[in-house]
Write a protein that holds these residues in place. Structure first.
Motif, mmCIF file in Angstrom:
data_model
loop_
_atom_site.group_PDB
_atom_site.id
_atom_site.type_symbol
_atom_site.label_atom_id
_atom_site.label_comp_id
_atom_site.label_asym_id
_atom_site.label_seq_id
_atom_site.Cartn_x
_atom_site.Cartn_y
_atom_site.Cartn_z
ATOM 1 N N ALA A 35 0.849 -1.196 0.000
ATOM 2 C CA ALA A 35 0.000 0.000 0.000
ATOM 3 C C ALA A 35 0.882 1.242 0.000
ATOM 4 O O ALA A 35 1.910 1.290 0.693
ATOM 5 C CB ALA A 35 -0.919 0.004 1.213
ATOM 6 N N PHE A 36 0.486 2.237 -0.763
ATOM 7 C CA PHE A 36 1.196 3.511 -0.790
ATOM 8 C C PHE A 36 0.478 4.508 0.108
ATOM 9 O O PHE A 36 -0.743 4.650 0.040
ATOM 10 C CB PHE A 36 1.302 4.038 -2.219
ATOM 11 N N ALA A 37 1.251 5.142 0.966
ATOM 12 C CA ALA A 37 0.723 6.160 1.882
ATOM 13 C C ALA A 37 1.206 7.515 1.399
ATOM 14 O O ALA A 37 2.332 7.936 1.680
ATOM 15 C CB ALA A 37 1.188 5.887 3.301
ATOM 16 N N HIS A 38 0.356 8.198 0.651
ATOM 17 C CA HIS A 38 0.745 9.462 0.042
ATOM 18 C C HIS A 38 0.774 10.578 1.086
ATOM 19 O O HIS A 38 -0.182 10.757 1.840
ATOM 20 C CB HIS A 38 -0.215 9.821 -1.097
ATOM 21 N N GLY A 39 1.898 11.276 1.137
ATOM 22 C CA GLY A 39 2.057 12.372 2.077
ATOM 23 C C GLY A 39 2.490 11.953 3.464
ATOM 24 O O GLY A 39 2.606 12.788 4.366
ATOM 25 N N ARG A 41 5.235 11.229 4.708
ATOM 26 C CA ARG A 41 6.509 11.778 5.176
ATOM 27 C C ARG A 41 6.423 13.276 5.474
ATOM 28 O O ARG A 41 7.389 13.870 5.947
ATOM 29 C CB ARG A 41 7.612 11.511 4.150
ATOM 30 N N ARG A 42 5.288 13.875 5.198
ATOM 31 C CA ARG A 42 5.100 15.286 5.515
ATOM 32 C C ARG A 42 4.887 15.453 7.015
ATOM 33 O O ARG A 42 4.161 14.681 7.642
ATOM 34 C CB ARG A 42 3.897 15.857 4.764
ATOM 35 N N GLN A 43 5.505 16.446 7.574
ATOM 36 C CA GLN A 43 5.344 16.708 9.008
ATOM 37 C C GLN A 43 3.877 17.000 9.323
ATOM 38 O O GLN A 43 3.228 17.805 8.657
ATOM 39 C CB GLN A 43 6.215 17.894 9.438
ATOM 40 N N GLY A 44 3.359 16.309 10.335
ATOM 41 C CA GLY A 44 1.987 16.516 10.752
ATOM 42 C C GLY A 44 0.953 15.737 9.969
ATOM 43 O O GLY A 44 -0.236 15.784 10.296
ATOM 44 N N ASN A 45 1.375 14.984 8.957
ATOM 45 C CA ASN A 45 0.425 14.192 8.187
ATOM 46 C C ASN A 45 -0.145 13.071 9.048
ATOM 47 O O ASN A 45 0.568 12.426 9.819
ATOM 48 C CB ASN A 45 1.113 13.607 6.950
ATOM 49 N N SER A 46 -1.434 12.807 8.908
ATOM 50 C CA SER A 46 -2.095 11.813 9.757
ATOM 51 C C SER A 46 -1.593 10.394 9.514
ATOM 52 O O SER A 46 -1.759 9.512 10.357
ATOM 53 C CB SER A 46 -3.610 11.854 9.527
ATOM 54 N N LEU A 47 -0.976 10.152 8.356
ATOM 55 C CA LEU A 47 -0.469 8.816 8.051
ATOM 56 C C LEU A 47 0.944 8.586 8.594
ATOM 57 O O LEU A 47 1.438 7.461 8.552
ATOM 58 C CB LEU A 47 -0.474 8.585 6.534
ATOM 59 N N SER A 48 1.581 9.634 9.073
ATOM 60 C CA SER A 48 2.967 9.508 9.526
ATOM 61 C C SER A 48 3.112 8.486 10.647
ATOM 62 O O SER A 48 3.997 7.621 10.609
ATOM 63 C CB SER A 48 3.493 10.870 9.983
ATOM 64 N N SER A 49 2.249 8.553 11.650
ATOM 65 C CA SER A 49 2.387 7.676 12.818
ATOM 66 C C SER A 49 1.896 6.261 12.560
ATOM 67 O O SER A 49 2.336 5.319 13.232
ATOM 68 C CB SER A 49 1.640 8.268 14.020
ATOM 69 N N VAL A 50 0.994 6.083 11.595
ATOM 70 C CA VAL A 50 0.441 4.744 11.354
ATOM 71 C C VAL A 50 1.265 3.956 10.347
ATOM 72 O O VAL A 50 0.996 2.779 10.116
ATOM 73 C CB VAL A 50 -1.037 4.810 10.903
ATOM 74 N N THR A 51 2.271 4.593 9.744
ATOM 75 C CA THR A 51 3.135 3.892 8.792
ATOM 76 C C THR A 51 4.505 3.636 9.415
ATOM 77 O O THR A 51 5.541 3.815 8.777
ATOM 78 C CB THR A 51 3.276 4.686 7.480
ATOM 79 N N GLN A 52 4.489 3.206 10.663
ATOM 80 C CA GLN A 52 5.692 2.804 11.373
ATOM 81 C C GLN A 52 5.683 1.278 11.513
ATOM 82 O O GLN A 52 4.616 0.674 11.654
ATOM 83 C CB GLN A 52 5.761 3.452 12.760
ATOM 84 N N PRO A 53 6.843 0.645 11.480
ATOM 85 C CA PRO A 53 6.877 -0.812 11.638
ATOM 86 C C PRO A 53 6.240 -1.270 12.941
ATOM 87 O O PRO A 53 6.317 -0.572 13.959
ATOM 88 C CB PRO A 53 8.384 -1.128 11.622
ATOM 89 N N PHE A 54 5.602 -2.406 12.897
ATOM 90 C CA PHE A 54 5.048 -3.140 14.034
ATOM 91 C C PHE A 54 3.680 -2.637 14.504
ATOM 92 O O PHE A 54 3.072 -3.279 15.352
ATOM 93 C CB PHE A 54 6.005 -3.158 15.243
ATOM 94 N N VAL A 55 3.179 -1.505 14.001
ATOM 95 C CA VAL A 55 1.876 -1.039 14.472
ATOM 96 C C VAL A 55 0.788 -2.006 14.011
ATOM 97 O O VAL A 55 0.847 -2.579 12.923
ATOM 98 C CB VAL A 55 1.548 0.396 13.994
ATOM 99 N N MET A 56 -0.206 -2.176 14.861
ATOM 100 C CA MET A 56 -1.318 -3.080 14.566
ATOM 101 C C MET A 56 -2.623 -2.328 14.647
ATOM 102 O O MET A 56 -2.814 -1.487 15.530
ATOM 103 C CB MET A 56 -1.351 -4.255 15.543
ATOM 104 N N GLY A 57 -3.513 -2.595 13.716
ATOM 105 C CA GLY A 57 -4.806 -1.942 13.739
ATOM 106 C C GLY A 57 -5.645 -2.322 12.538
ATOM 107 O O GLY A 57 -5.398 -3.329 11.875
#
Length: 225
Positions: A35-39, A41-57
């Motif tokens: 899956a591609f998470a667009h944006g 890597r932008r500071q403050g983007n809502s996808l920044s924290s959920v695209t870290q290794p090991f997160v589950m959800g």
């Protein structure tokens, strides 16, 4: 196109462009997916924290021709204790790589996902030797793939000749992991001597079953040995 919700664990997230990430997610419903998470890597983007290794959800995804687009996620566990510890991070990365090795796109992977989750929980609890957690994970995922064997079957294989006769407690543990349901697979312990011999049995099982050595395995062994 309508969004799809899949429950899963982020196996890895690589920087893809100046602002995007390319994610590999293991899901219960679809197996391994890209899956591609667009944006992200932008500071403050809502996808920044959920695209870290090991997160589950639960991940909200839009299917595309060759990959999914990650829209959002409701995270149930970030496993921050793992991510903040180098040794545990190396173990978790290896577990993720092994789960990715055995899982396939489009084939449900509920049991692989649950085993990975339970292994992360054991890493966090620190109630069991990490090397034993690793061996149990390795043996069980090979069993889930359909390539597991009992200790009696191993004893008949030439590759295990130098380990014979098997330690009785180690062989009993090996057979327990082979047959136990996932929720019970980590519910035992061994003496130091039996644990060492069980780990040797599983190491040989991995060597004779997998046709590649994962990069993360080499990194892990450089840290713990």
């Amino acid at each position: 196109m309508d969004e799809i919700k899949y429950r899963g664990i982020m196996l890895k997230a690589d920087d893809y462009s100046e602002y995007d990430r390319r994610c590999t997610i293991l899901t219960a419903e679809y197996g391994k997916l890209t899956a591609f998470a667009h944006g992200a890597r932008r500071q403050g983007n809502s996808l920044s924290s959920v695209t870290q290794p090991f997160v589950m959800g639960t991940f909200q995804l839009v299917p595309g021709r060759n990959a999914f687009t990650l829209r959002s996620a409701q995270i149930s566990d970030y496993f921050l204790d793992i991510a903040m510890d180098l040794e545990r991070t190396c173990y978790a990365a290896y577990f993720c790589d092994m789960a990715g090795y055995y899982s396939q796109e489009g084939i449900p992977a509920k049991e692989f996902l649950n085993l990975l989750y339970l292994s992360f929980k054991m890493m966090n609890s620190e109630t069991m030797d990490k090397k034993l957690i690793r061996a149990i994970f390795e043996e069980k995922i090979i069993c889930l793939e359909g390539e597991g064997r009992t200790s009696a079957a191993l004893a008949a294989e030439r590759a295990f000749k130098n380990l014979l006769p098997f330690d009785a407690s180690a062989a009993k543990a090996f057979d327990f992991v082979f047959a136990a349901p996932l929720q019970n697979v980590f519910r035992f312990d061994l003496t130091d001597e039996a644990k060492e011999k069980y780990i040797r049995m599983v190491k040989k099982l991995v060597e004779t079953t997998m046709d590649v050595k994962l990069k993360s395995q080499g990194v892990l062994e450089s840290i713990v040995n």
